[in-house]
Motif scaffolding. Sequence first.
Motif, mmCIF file in Angstrom:
data_model
loop_
_atom_site.group_PDB
_atom_site.id
_atom_site.type_symbol
_atom_site.label_atom_id
_atom_site.label_comp_id
_atom_site.label_asym_id
_atom_site.label_seq_id
_atom_site.Cartn_x
_atom_site.Cartn_y
_atom_site.Cartn_z
ATOM 1 N N VAL A 31 1.863 14.956 6.444
ATOM 2 C CA VAL A 31 2.412 14.578 5.328
ATOM 3 C C VAL A 31 2.561 13.291 4.993
ATOM 4 N N PHE A 32 2.465 12.327 6.199
ATOM 5 C CA PHE A 32 2.696 10.851 5.667
ATOM 6 C C PHE A 32 1.139 10.426 5.912
ATOM 7 N N ALA A 33 -0.001 11.035 5.678
ATOM 8 C CA ALA A 33 -1.378 10.596 6.187
ATOM 9 C C ALA A 33 -2.007 10.050 4.693
ATOM 10 N N TYR A 34 -1.250 9.054 3.965
ATOM 11 C CA TYR A 34 -1.904 8.341 2.882
ATOM 12 C C TYR A 34 -3.191 7.678 3.316
ATOM 13 N N ASP A 35 -4.254 7.867 2.581
ATOM 14 C CA ASP A 35 -5.536 7.331 2.964
ATOM 15 C C ASP A 35 -5.616 5.879 2.387
ATOM 16 N N PHE A 36 -4.952 4.669 3.113
ATOM 17 C CA PHE A 36 -5.363 3.432 3.059
ATOM 18 C C PHE A 36 -6.793 3.136 3.162
ATOM 19 N N ALA A 37 -7.188 1.889 2.460
ATOM 20 C CA ALA A 37 -8.568 1.479 2.485
ATOM 21 C C ALA A 37 -8.524 0.558 3.870
ATOM 22 N N SER A 38 -9.508 0.430 4.308
ATOM 23 C CA SER A 38 -9.820 -0.616 5.409
ATOM 24 C C SER A 38 -9.900 -2.010 4.885
ATOM 25 N N PRO A 39 -9.716 -3.016 5.700
ATOM 26 C CA PRO A 39 -10.030 -4.273 5.416
ATOM 27 C C PRO A 39 -11.704 -4.685 5.298
ATOM 28 N N SER A 40 -12.511 -3.719 6.036
ATOM 29 C CA SER A 40 -13.921 -3.945 5.833
ATOM 30 C C SER A 40 -14.333 -3.167 4.691
ATOM 31 N N GLU A 41 -13.766 -2.383 3.828
ATOM 32 C CA GLU A 41 -14.095 -1.846 2.633
ATOM 33 C C GLU A 41 -13.604 -2.674 1.281
ATOM 34 N N PRO A 42 -14.446 -2.399 0.211
ATOM 35 C CA PRO A 42 -13.785 -3.133 -1.021
ATOM 36 C C PRO A 42 -12.320 -2.555 -1.195
ATOM 37 N N SER A 43 -11.656 -3.670 -1.101
ATOM 38 C CA SER A 43 -9.958 -3.468 -1.057
ATOM 39 C C SER A 43 -9.236 -4.743 -1.533
ATOM 40 N N ALA A 44 -8.156 -4.606 -1.631
ATOM 41 C CA ALA A 44 -6.951 -5.556 -2.073
ATOM 42 C C ALA A 44 -6.108 -5.436 -0.934
ATOM 43 N N LYS A 45 -5.295 -6.558 -0.675
ATOM 44 C CA LYS A 45 -4.202 -6.820 0.456
ATOM 45 C C LYS A 45 -2.936 -6.931 -0.263
ATOM 46 N N ILE A 46 -1.975 -5.966 -0.052
ATOM 47 C CA ILE A 46 -0.578 -6.213 -0.455
ATOM 48 C C ILE A 46 0.313 -6.595 0.682
ATOM 49 N N ILE A 47 0.839 -8.061 0.603
ATOM 50 C CA ILE A 47 1.496 -8.641 1.602
ATOM 51 C C ILE A 47 2.991 -8.655 1.280
ATOM 52 N N ASN B 174 13.387 -0.176 -7.607
ATOM 53 C CA ASN B 174 12.178 -0.376 -6.346
ATOM 54 C C ASN B 174 11.214 -0.034 -6.273
ATOM 55 N N THR B 175 10.316 0.360 -7.760
ATOM 56 C CA THR B 175 9.089 0.651 -7.809
ATOM 57 C C THR B 175 8.371 -0.631 -8.541
ATOM 58 N N LEU B 176 7.041 -0.751 -8.321
ATOM 59 C CA LEU B 176 6.195 -1.706 -8.811
ATOM 60 C C LEU B 176 4.819 -0.971 -9.402
ATOM 61 N N LYS B 177 4.532 -1.328 -10.412
ATOM 62 C CA LYS B 177 3.353 -0.721 -10.922
ATOM 63 C C LYS B 177 2.188 -2.024 -10.958
ATOM 64 N N ILE B 178 1.207 -1.654 -10.248
ATOM 65 C CA ILE B 178 0.459 -2.740 -9.994
ATOM 66 C C ILE B 178 -1.149 -2.274 -10.136
ATOM 67 N N THR B 179 -1.971 -3.149 -10.618
ATOM 68 C CA THR B 179 -3.440 -2.987 -10.728
ATOM 69 C C THR B 179 -4.321 -4.019 -9.638
ATOM 70 N N VAL B 180 -4.776 -3.745 -8.741
ATOM 71 C CA VAL B 180 -5.413 -4.298 -7.690
ATOM 72 C C VAL B 180 -6.958 -4.388 -7.693
ATOM 73 N N GLU B 181 -7.498 -5.725 -7.579
ATOM 74 C CA GLU B 181 -8.801 -6.014 -7.437
ATOM 75 C C GLU B 181 -9.371 -6.038 -5.877
ATOM 76 N N ASP B 182 -10.686 -5.919 -6.075
ATOM 77 C CA ASP B 182 -11.326 -6.214 -4.569
ATOM 78 C C ASP B 182 -11.368 -7.710 -4.113
ATOM 79 N N GLY B 183 -10.949 -7.971 -2.992
ATOM 80 C CA GLY B 183 -10.966 -9.291 -2.375
ATOM 81 C C GLY B 183 -9.736 -10.162 -2.678
ATOM 82 N N LYS B 184 -8.751 -9.769 -3.275
ATOM 83 C CA LYS B 184 -7.435 -10.268 -3.622
ATOM 84 C C LYS B 184 -6.557 -9.921 -2.731
ATOM 85 N N SER B 185 -5.695 -10.908 -2.493
ATOM 86 C CA SER B 185 -4.200 -10.907 -1.806
ATOM 87 C C SER B 185 -3.035 -10.839 -2.834
ATOM 88 N N TYR B 186 -2.252 -9.769 -2.641
ATOM 89 C CA TYR B 186 -0.948 -9.736 -3.622
ATOM 90 C C TYR B 186 -0.066 -10.192 -2.818
#
Length: 133
Positions: free
Chosen positions: A16-32, A99-111
Amino acid sequence: MKRITILVTLLLSSTVFAYDFASPSEPSAKIIMNHSINAKQLFPMRLLMVNGENITVRGSAVWLSPGEYELRFSPTIDTNYTTKTVSVRERNGMRELKNTLKITVEDGKSYYVAYDASSSETKDWEPVVYKVK
């Protein structure tokens, strides 16, 4: 029988809680989420849902594939701050915080995201992106 029930429950809860997060080694954005500035009334948050899907609660950072997301958070507002700045009447209504945020993320960026409680009106408090690197 009891052991089988426990095993099935554990297996189902993990799927149920198995959301498929990206890996840091894949094209991805980091949410901090845990790098906040209390002096500016930006408080840390914990991530609860991604696009309406429950996840295992995350409190530091996650990586997401490039794209659009709706993220649901749980803010961790300092109780000393709310006691000093929010009336008792308003504190009763804090269960309805945005408590919700709509966001568009780009590869290689940290938000860097945080819960903005800088307004004197709690109805204006909400999750924000306060820095992009």
